[in-house]
Scaffold this active site. Structure first.
Site, short mmCIF file in Angstrom:
data_model
loop_
_atom_site.label_atom_id
_atom_site.label_comp_id
_atom_site.label_asym_id
_atom_site.label_seq_id
_atom_site.Cartn_x
_atom_site.Cartn_y
_atom_site.Cartn_z
N LYS A 99 4.74 -2.37 8.25
CA LYS A 99 5.81 -1.54 7.69
C LYS A 99 7.13 -2.24 7.90
O LYS A 99 7.48 -2.58 9.03
CB LYS A 99 5.80 -0.18 8.38
N GLY A 152 12.34 4.73 3.56
CA GLY A 152 12.90 3.75 4.47
C GLY A 152 12.41 2.33 4.28
O GLY A 152 12.97 1.40 4.85
N GLY A 153 11.37 2.13 3.53
CA GLY A 153 10.87 0.77 3.39
C GLY A 153 9.49 0.69 2.74
O GLY A 153 8.99 1.67 2.19
N ILE A 154 8.92 -0.52 2.86
CA ILE A 154 7.65 -0.79 2.18
C ILE A 154 6.54 -0.98 3.21
O ILE A 154 6.78 -1.51 4.29
CB ILE A 154 7.80 -2.09 1.33
N VAL A 155 5.34 -0.56 2.85
CA VAL A 155 4.18 -0.77 3.73
C VAL A 155 3.22 -1.73 3.03
O VAL A 155 2.83 -1.52 1.88
CB VAL A 155 3.46 0.56 4.05
N ASP A 173 9.39 14.42 12.25
CA ASP A 173 9.19 14.24 10.81
C ASP A 173 7.71 14.41 10.45
O ASP A 173 7.15 13.61 9.72
CB ASP A 173 9.69 12.84 10.42
N ILE A 180 0.81 -1.23 0.00
CA ILE A 180 0.00 0.00 0.00
C ILE A 180 0.84 1.27 0.00
O ILE A 180 0.31 2.35 -0.12
CB ILE A 180 -1.00 0.06 1.18
N GLY A 181 2.12 1.12 0.15
CA GLY A 181 2.92 2.33 0.13
C GLY A 181 4.39 2.02 0.18
O GLY A 181 4.80 0.93 0.59
P1 ATP Z 1 9.11 8.92 3.87
O1 ATP Z 1 9.75 7.60 3.69
O2 ATP Z 1 9.77 10.01 3.12
O3 ATP Z 1 8.88 9.25 5.31
P2 ATP Z 1 6.34 8.17 3.63
O4 ATP Z 1 5.92 8.69 4.97
O5 ATP Z 1 5.34 8.33 2.51
O6 ATP Z 1 7.66 8.86 3.16
P3 ATP Z 1 6.13 5.51 4.64
O7 ATP Z 1 6.00 5.97 6.05
O8 ATP Z 1 6.93 4.29 4.37
O9 ATP Z 1 6.74 6.64 3.74
O10 ATP Z 1 4.66 5.28 4.10
C1 ATP Z 1 4.40 5.07 2.74
C2 ATP Z 1 2.93 5.18 2.47
O11 ATP Z 1 2.27 4.02 3.01
C3 ATP Z 1 2.23 6.37 3.14
O12 ATP Z 1 2.34 7.52 2.36
C4 ATP Z 1 0.79 5.88 3.24
O13 ATP Z 1 0.14 6.09 2.01
C5 ATP Z 1 0.98 4.37 3.45
N1 ATP Z 1 0.86 4.00 4.87
C6 ATP Z 1 1.82 4.05 5.81
N2 ATP Z 1 1.37 3.62 7.00
C7 ATP Z 1 0.07 3.28 6.81
C8 ATP Z 1 -0.99 2.78 7.67
N3 ATP Z 1 -0.77 2.55 8.97
N4 ATP Z 1 -2.21 2.59 7.12
C9 ATP Z 1 -2.42 2.84 5.82
N5 ATP Z 1 -1.49 3.31 4.97
C10 ATP Z 1 -0.26 3.53 5.44
MG MG Z 2 5.73 7.82 6.81
#
Ligand code: ATP
Ligand code: MG
Length: 352
Positions: free
Chosen positions: A98, A80-83, A191, A75-76
Protein backbone atom coordinates in the site's frame (compact mmCIF):
# COMPACT_ATOMS: atom_id res chain seq x y z
CA UNK A 1 -0.01 -12.95 -14.56
CA UNK A 2 1.91 -9.94 -15.84
CA UNK A 3 4.86 -8.91 -13.75
CA UNK A 4 7.08 -5.92 -14.12
CA UNK A 5 9.31 -3.49 -12.36
CA UNK A 6 7.88 -1.58 -9.45
CA UNK A 7 6.16 1.69 -10.32
CA UNK A 8 8.32 4.82 -10.11
CA UNK A 9 7.10 5.77 -6.64
CA UNK A 10 8.45 2.50 -5.30
CA UNK A 11 12.00 2.96 -6.57
CA UNK A 12 14.54 3.04 -3.82
CA UNK A 13 16.34 6.33 -3.40
CA UNK A 14 19.82 6.58 -4.80
CA UNK A 15 22.89 6.98 -2.60
CA UNK A 16 23.02 10.74 -3.37
CA UNK A 17 19.57 11.11 -1.89
CA UNK A 18 20.75 9.73 1.43
CA UNK A 19 19.79 12.43 3.95
CA UNK A 20 22.28 13.88 6.37
CA UNK A 21 22.57 12.66 9.93
CA UNK A 22 21.16 15.93 11.15
CA UNK A 23 17.84 15.05 9.59
CA UNK A 24 17.35 12.09 11.89
CA UNK A 25 14.74 12.53 14.53
CA UNK A 26 14.52 10.16 17.38
CA UNK A 27 11.76 9.70 19.92
CA UNK A 28 9.52 6.73 20.58
CA UNK A 29 11.32 4.91 17.81
CA UNK A 30 13.66 6.21 15.18
CA UNK A 31 12.70 8.33 12.24
CA UNK A 32 14.96 8.81 9.32
CA UNK A 33 14.31 11.66 6.97
CA UNK A 34 13.81 10.31 3.48
CA UNK A 35 13.63 6.70 4.57
CA UNK A 36 11.38 5.70 7.43
CA UNK A 37 11.42 2.11 8.40
CA UNK A 38 9.61 0.25 11.11
CA UNK A 39 10.09 -3.42 11.76
CA UNK A 40 8.72 -5.86 14.28
CA UNK A 41 11.29 -4.72 16.81
CA UNK A 42 10.21 -1.13 16.51
CA UNK A 43 11.02 1.92 14.51
CA UNK A 44 14.68 2.10 13.67
CA UNK A 45 17.17 3.56 11.25
CA UNK A 46 18.22 1.35 8.37
CA UNK A 47 20.13 1.83 5.17
CA UNK A 48 18.01 2.67 2.16
CA UNK A 49 18.38 -0.75 0.68
CA UNK A 50 18.37 -3.18 3.54
CA UNK A 51 15.90 -3.94 6.23
CA UNK A 52 15.33 -6.87 8.50
CA UNK A 53 12.88 -9.36 7.07
CA UNK A 54 10.27 -10.99 9.26
CA UNK A 55 10.77 -14.74 9.64
CA UNK A 56 7.66 -15.46 7.63
CA UNK A 57 9.19 -14.07 4.45
CA UNK A 58 12.66 -15.48 4.56
CA UNK A 59 13.87 -17.22 7.66
CA UNK A 60 17.40 -17.73 6.40
CA UNK A 61 18.11 -14.28 5.02
CA UNK A 62 17.35 -11.29 7.15
CA UNK A 63 17.75 -8.65 4.45
CA UNK A 64 14.74 -7.33 2.57
CA UNK A 65 14.06 -4.26 0.47
CA UNK A 66 11.41 -2.97 -1.88
CA UNK A 67 13.67 -4.08 -4.72
CA UNK A 68 13.03 -7.68 -3.65
CA UNK A 69 9.45 -7.43 -4.87
CA UNK A 70 7.96 -7.64 -8.34
CA UNK A 71 4.82 -5.60 -8.94
CA UNK A 72 2.10 -7.93 -10.23
CA UNK A 73 -0.94 -5.70 -10.56
CA UNK A 74 -2.92 -2.90 -8.94
CA UNK A 75 -5.55 -4.46 -6.68
CA UNK A 76 -7.19 -1.45 -5.18
CA UNK A 77 -7.29 2.26 -4.82
CA UNK A 78 -8.54 4.24 -1.88
CA UNK A 79 -8.72 7.92 -1.09
CA UNK A 80 -5.22 7.83 0.36
CA UNK A 81 -3.33 5.79 -2.19
CA UNK A 82 -2.90 2.71 -4.31
CA UNK A 83 -2.66 -0.95 -3.30
CA UNK A 84 -0.48 -3.26 -5.45
CA UNK A 85 -0.20 -7.01 -5.42
CA UNK A 86 3.52 -7.74 -5.24
CA UNK A 87 5.49 -10.95 -5.22
CA UNK A 88 8.63 -11.55 -3.22
CA UNK A 89 11.24 -12.50 -5.81
CA UNK A 90 12.97 -15.21 -3.82
CA UNK A 91 10.16 -16.94 -1.99
CA UNK A 92 7.35 -16.32 -4.49
CA UNK A 93 5.16 -15.16 -1.60
CA UNK A 94 2.49 -12.58 -2.38
CA UNK A 95 2.01 -9.39 -0.42
CA UNK A 96 -0.10 -6.28 -0.73
CA UNK A 97 1.90 -3.09 -1.01
CA UNK A 98 0.00 0.00 0.00
CA UNK A 99 1.51 3.29 -1.07
CA UNK A 100 0.22 6.41 0.65
CA UNK A 101 1.42 9.67 -0.87
CA UNK A 102 2.12 12.08 1.91
CA UNK A 103 4.66 14.60 3.00
CA UNK A 104 5.06 14.25 6.70
CA UNK A 105 5.70 17.50 8.50
CA UNK A 106 8.63 17.48 10.90
CA UNK A 107 6.27 18.07 13.79
CA UNK A 108 4.17 15.01 12.92
CA UNK A 109 7.02 12.56 12.44
CA UNK A 110 7.21 11.18 15.92
CA UNK A 111 3.49 10.54 15.92
CA UNK A 112 3.54 8.89 12.50
CA UNK A 113 6.51 6.75 13.52
CA UNK A 114 4.64 5.74 16.66
CA UNK A 115 1.53 4.80 14.65
CA UNK A 116 3.60 2.74 12.23
CA UNK A 117 5.33 1.06 15.11
CA UNK A 118 2.01 0.10 16.72
CA UNK A 119 0.71 -1.03 13.33
CA UNK A 120 3.63 -3.40 12.91
CA UNK A 121 3.58 -4.68 16.43
CA UNK A 122 0.07 -6.09 15.99
CA UNK A 123 0.04 -9.84 15.89
CA UNK A 124 -3.39 -11.37 15.78
CA UNK A 125 -5.04 -13.83 13.39
CA UNK A 126 -7.84 -11.28 13.10
CA UNK A 127 -5.72 -8.33 12.08
CA UNK A 128 -3.92 -7.88 8.72
CA UNK A 129 -0.19 -8.14 9.34
CA UNK A 130 1.93 -5.15 8.40
CA UNK A 131 5.40 -6.57 7.81
CA UNK A 132 7.30 -3.44 7.07
CA UNK A 133 6.99 0.26 6.35
CA UNK A 134 9.18 2.51 4.27
CA UNK A 135 9.11 6.24 3.84
CA UNK A 136 10.77 7.86 0.90
CA UNK A 137 10.12 10.56 -1.66
CA UNK A 138 6.95 11.66 0.07
CA UNK A 139 5.32 8.24 0.17
CA UNK A 140 4.79 5.70 2.92
CA UNK A 141 4.84 2.15 1.61
CA UNK A 142 3.37 -0.58 3.76
CA UNK A 143 4.06 -4.24 3.05
CA UNK A 144 0.90 -6.00 4.15
CA UNK A 145 -0.37 -9.52 4.32
CA UNK A 146 -2.20 -10.20 1.05
CA UNK A 147 -5.85 -11.16 1.47
CA UNK A 148 -6.94 -12.87 -1.74
CA UNK A 149 -10.68 -12.26 -1.26
CA UNK A 150 -10.32 -8.48 -1.20
CA UNK A 151 -12.57 -6.51 1.08
CA UNK A 152 -15.98 -7.18 2.55
CA UNK A 153 -17.16 -4.19 0.50
CA UNK A 154 -16.10 -5.96 -2.72
CA UNK A 155 -17.72 -9.19 -1.51
CA UNK A 156 -20.99 -7.46 -0.59
CA UNK A 157 -21.25 -6.04 -4.09
CA UNK A 158 -21.20 -9.62 -5.39
CA UNK A 159 -23.58 -11.28 -2.94
CA UNK A 160 -25.69 -8.24 -2.03
CA UNK A 161 -26.68 -9.61 1.39
CA UNK A 162 -24.97 -11.92 3.85
CA UNK A 163 -27.23 -14.46 5.62
CA UNK A 164 -27.21 -14.41 9.42
CA UNK A 165 -25.27 -17.63 10.02
CA UNK A 166 -22.35 -16.39 7.89
CA UNK A 167 -22.65 -12.94 9.35
CA UNK A 168 -22.35 -14.34 12.88
CA UNK A 169 -19.08 -16.08 11.88
CA UNK A 170 -17.76 -12.91 10.21
CA UNK A 171 -18.87 -10.80 13.17
CA UNK A 172 -17.09 -13.09 15.64
CA UNK A 173 -13.80 -12.69 13.77
CA UNK A 174 -14.12 -8.92 13.45
CA UNK A 175 -14.99 -8.68 17.14
CA UNK A 176 -11.91 -10.70 18.05
CA UNK A 177 -9.80 -8.33 15.97
CA UNK A 178 -11.41 -5.29 17.52
CA UNK A 179 -11.08 -6.80 20.99
CA UNK A 180 -7.38 -7.31 20.28
CA UNK A 181 -6.91 -3.69 19.18
CA UNK A 182 -8.86 -2.32 22.15
CA UNK A 183 -7.80 -4.59 24.97
CA UNK A 184 -4.35 -5.78 23.95
CA UNK A 185 -3.00 -2.80 22.02
CA UNK A 186 -5.15 -0.09 23.60
CA UNK A 187 -5.81 1.59 20.27
CA UNK A 188 -8.91 2.71 18.43
CA UNK A 189 -9.44 1.72 14.84
CA UNK A 190 -11.21 4.99 13.91
CA UNK A 191 -12.13 3.88 10.39
CA UNK A 192 -13.92 0.56 10.63
CA UNK A 193 -15.93 -0.02 7.44
CA UNK A 194 -16.57 -2.80 4.91
CA UNK A 195 -13.52 -1.85 2.79
CA UNK A 196 -11.25 -2.22 5.83
CA UNK A 197 -12.34 -5.80 6.54
CA UNK A 198 -10.44 -8.21 4.30
CA UNK A 199 -11.25 -11.84 3.54
CA UNK A 200 -9.47 -14.82 2.02
CA UNK A 201 -10.22 -18.28 0.63
CA UNK A 202 -9.37 -19.87 3.98
CA UNK A 203 -12.39 -18.13 5.48
CA UNK A 204 -10.32 -15.67 7.45
CA UNK A 205 -11.61 -12.17 8.09
CA UNK A 206 -9.12 -9.55 9.22
CA UNK A 207 -9.20 -5.91 10.14
CA UNK A 208 -6.89 -3.54 8.29
CA UNK A 209 -6.00 0.14 8.17
CA UNK A 210 -6.15 0.76 11.90
CA UNK A 211 -4.08 3.79 12.64
CA UNK A 212 -3.99 4.81 8.98
CA UNK A 213 -6.40 7.68 9.54
CA UNK A 214 -4.18 8.78 12.43
CA UNK A 215 -1.15 8.59 10.14
CA UNK A 216 -2.95 10.64 7.51
CA UNK A 217 -3.46 13.39 10.05
CA UNK A 218 0.29 13.83 9.95
CA UNK A 219 0.34 15.25 6.46
CA UNK A 220 0.49 18.95 5.78
CA UNK A 221 -2.17 18.97 3.10
CA UNK A 222 -4.55 16.78 5.01
CA UNK A 223 -3.95 18.12 8.48
CA UNK A 224 -7.55 18.91 9.29
CA UNK A 225 -9.25 16.91 6.63
CA UNK A 226 -10.65 13.46 7.10
CA UNK A 227 -9.94 11.38 4.03
CA UNK A 228 -12.32 8.52 3.42
CA UNK A 229 -15.95 8.08 4.28
CA UNK A 230 -18.09 9.50 7.06
CA UNK A 231 -20.75 6.83 6.70
CA UNK A 232 -19.59 4.69 9.62
CA UNK A 233 -18.55 7.47 11.98
CA UNK A 234 -20.24 7.60 15.35
CA UNK A 235 -22.43 10.62 16.22
CA UNK A 236 -20.03 11.73 18.96
CA UNK A 237 -17.10 11.66 16.55
CA UNK A 238 -19.03 13.69 13.97
CA UNK A 239 -19.89 16.15 16.74
CA UNK A 240 -16.21 16.31 17.64
CA UNK A 241 -17.07 15.23 21.19
CA UNK A 242 -14.79 12.90 23.07
CA UNK A 243 -14.74 9.57 21.30
CA UNK A 244 -13.24 6.32 22.43
CA UNK A 245 -13.46 2.56 21.96
CA UNK A 246 -17.25 2.71 21.81
CA UNK A 247 -16.94 4.73 18.61
CA UNK A 248 -15.55 1.63 16.90
CA UNK A 249 -18.45 -0.39 18.34
CA UNK A 250 -20.91 1.94 16.61
CA UNK A 251 -19.10 1.40 13.30
CA UNK A 252 -19.07 -2.37 13.80
CA UNK A 253 -22.84 -2.45 14.36
CA UNK A 254 -23.49 -0.34 11.30
CA UNK A 255 -21.23 -2.52 9.12
CA UNK A 256 -22.92 -5.75 10.30
CA UNK A 257 -26.38 -4.26 9.74
CA UNK A 258 -25.36 -3.12 6.25
CA UNK A 259 -24.17 -6.65 5.42
CA UNK A 260 -27.52 -8.07 6.55
CA UNK A 261 -29.66 -5.49 4.75
CA UNK A 262 -27.59 -5.26 1.60
CA UNK A 263 -27.60 -1.47 1.80
CA UNK A 264 -26.31 1.33 3.99
CA UNK A 265 -28.71 1.41 6.98
CA UNK A 266 -29.58 5.11 6.65
CA UNK A 267 -31.75 6.27 3.77
CA UNK A 268 -31.13 9.55 2.00
CA UNK A 269 -33.84 12.19 2.50
CA UNK A 270 -34.50 12.40 -1.24
CA UNK A 271 -34.98 9.60 -3.78
CA UNK A 272 -31.83 10.40 -5.79
CA UNK A 273 -29.46 9.36 -2.99
CA UNK A 274 -27.08 11.35 -0.79
CA UNK A 275 -26.20 14.75 -2.20
CA UNK A 276 -23.04 15.22 -0.14
CA UNK A 277 -21.36 13.97 3.00
CA UNK A 278 -22.95 16.68 5.17
CA UNK A 279 -26.29 15.01 4.56
CA UNK A 280 -24.92 11.67 5.74
CA UNK A 281 -23.42 13.27 8.85
CA UNK A 282 -26.65 15.12 9.55
CA UNK A 283 -28.67 11.91 9.31
CA UNK A 284 -26.32 10.15 11.74
CA UNK A 285 -26.42 12.96 14.27
CA UNK A 286 -30.04 14.11 13.93
CA UNK A 287 -32.11 11.02 13.20
CA UNK A 288 -32.77 7.99 15.43
CA UNK A 289 -30.21 5.19 15.25
CA UNK A 290 -31.15 2.48 12.75
CA UNK A 291 -32.50 -0.81 14.04
CA UNK A 292 -32.76 -4.34 12.64
CA UNK A 293 -36.35 -5.35 11.97
CA UNK A 294 -37.52 -8.34 14.06
CA UNK A 295 -39.63 -9.36 11.07
CA UNK A 296 -36.52 -9.93 8.98
CA UNK A 297 -33.94 -11.06 11.53
CA UNK A 298 -33.58 -13.20 14.65
CA UNK A 299 -34.10 -11.59 18.05
CA UNK A 300 -30.40 -12.23 18.85
CA UNK A 301 -29.32 -10.35 15.72
CA UNK A 302 -31.64 -7.41 16.45
CA UNK A 303 -30.36 -7.27 20.01
CA UNK A 304 -26.73 -7.36 18.85
CA UNK A 305 -27.32 -4.43 16.51
CA UNK A 306 -29.01 -2.37 19.19
CA UNK A 307 -26.16 -3.20 21.58
CA UNK A 308 -23.79 -1.46 19.14
CA UNK A 309 -25.80 1.16 17.30
CA UNK A 310 -26.86 3.45 20.14
CA UNK A 311 -26.43 7.18 19.80
CA UNK A 312 -25.12 7.56 23.33
CA UNK A 313 -21.83 5.66 23.60
CA UNK A 314 -22.63 4.82 27.22
CA UNK A 315 -25.55 2.71 25.97
CA UNK A 316 -23.31 0.58 23.74
CA UNK A 317 -21.66 -2.61 24.91
CA UNK A 318 -17.88 -2.95 24.90
CA UNK A 319 -16.08 -5.45 22.64
CA UNK A 320 -15.53 -7.57 25.74
CA UNK A 321 -19.26 -7.69 26.46
CA UNK A 322 -20.15 -8.20 22.80
CA UNK A 323 -17.96 -11.30 22.62
CA UNK A 324 -20.43 -12.96 24.99
CA UNK A 325 -23.52 -11.73 23.12
CA UNK A 326 -25.89 -14.60 22.15
CA UNK A 327 -25.84 -13.62 18.45
CA UNK A 328 -22.11 -14.18 18.15
CA UNK A 329 -22.37 -17.84 19.15
CA UNK A 330 -25.90 -18.51 17.92
CA UNK A 331 -24.85 -20.55 14.88
CA UNK A 332 -21.79 -22.28 16.34
CA UNK A 333 -23.42 -25.71 16.00
CA UNK A 334 -23.74 -25.26 12.24
CA UNK A 335 -19.95 -25.29 11.81
CA UNK A 336 -20.19 -22.56 9.23
CA UNK A 337 -17.49 -22.85 6.56
CA UNK A 338 -16.65 -19.27 5.60
CA UNK A 339 -13.90 -20.42 3.21
CA UNK A 340 -16.42 -22.30 1.03
CA UNK A 341 -18.89 -19.46 1.31
CA UNK A 342 -16.35 -16.87 0.15
CA UNK A 343 -14.99 -19.03 -2.68
CA UNK A 344 -18.42 -20.13 -3.91
CA UNK A 345 -19.45 -16.50 -4.26
CA UNK A 346 -16.12 -15.43 -5.75
CA UNK A 347 -14.76 -18.47 -7.63
CA UNK A 348 -11.60 -16.64 -8.69
CA UNK A 349 -10.29 -16.73 -5.10
CA UNK A 350 -7.28 -18.94 -4.49
CA UNK A 351 -6.09 -18.74 -8.09
CA UNK A 352 -2.80 -17.19 -7.02
P1 ATP B 1 -10.54 4.51 1.82
O1 ATP B 1 -9.38 5.08 1.12
O2 ATP B 1 -11.76 5.35 1.74
O3 ATP B 1 -10.22 4.08 3.21
P2 ATP B 1 -10.34 1.77 0.96
O4 ATP B 1 -10.25 1.18 2.34
O5 ATP B 1 -11.11 0.96 -0.05
O6 ATP B 1 -10.99 3.19 1.01
P3 ATP B 1 -7.56 1.23 0.60
O7 ATP B 1 -7.35 0.92 2.04
O8 ATP B 1 -6.50 1.99 -0.11
O9 ATP B 1 -8.89 2.05 0.40
O10 ATP B 1 -7.79 -0.15 -0.13
C1 ATP B 1 -8.24 -0.21 -1.46
C2 ATP B 1 -8.65 -1.61 -1.79
O11 ATP B 1 -7.47 -2.42 -1.92
C3 ATP B 1 -9.49 -2.33 -0.73
O12 ATP B 1 -10.84 -2.02 -0.87
C4 ATP B 1 -9.19 -3.79 -1.03
O13 ATP B 1 -10.02 -4.24 -2.07
C5 ATP B 1 -7.74 -3.74 -1.52
N1 ATP B 1 -6.79 -4.09 -0.45
C6 ATP B 1 -6.29 -3.29 0.51
N2 ATP B 1 -5.44 -3.94 1.30
C7 ATP B 1 -5.39 -5.21 0.84
C8 ATP B 1 -4.69 -6.42 1.26
N3 ATP B 1 -3.88 -6.42 2.32
N4 ATP B 1 -4.92 -7.55 0.56
C9 ATP B 1 -5.75 -7.55 -0.49
N5 ATP B 1 -6.44 -6.47 -0.93
C10 ATP B 1 -6.26 -5.32 -0.28
MG1 MG C 1 -8.68 0.66 3.54
Amino acid sequence: MKKGPLPPTLKLPSAEEEPSLSSFLSQSGTFKHGDLLVNKNGVRIVSNTEVEAPALIQPSDNQLSLADFDAVQVIGQGAGGIVHLVQHKWTGQYFALKVIQMNIEESARDRVAKELKINQSCQSPYVVVCYQSFYENGAISLILEFMDGGSLADFLKKVNRIPEQFLAAICKRVLKGLWYLHHEKHILHRDLKPSNLLINHRGEVKITDFGVSAIMKGTAALANTFVGTYHYMSPERINADHHGYKSDVWSLGLVILECALGRFPYSSPQPGGWVNFYEVMEAIVETPAPVASPELFSSEFCSFISSCVQKDPKDRLSTNELMAHPFVNKYDDLDVDLGSYFTSAVPSLATL
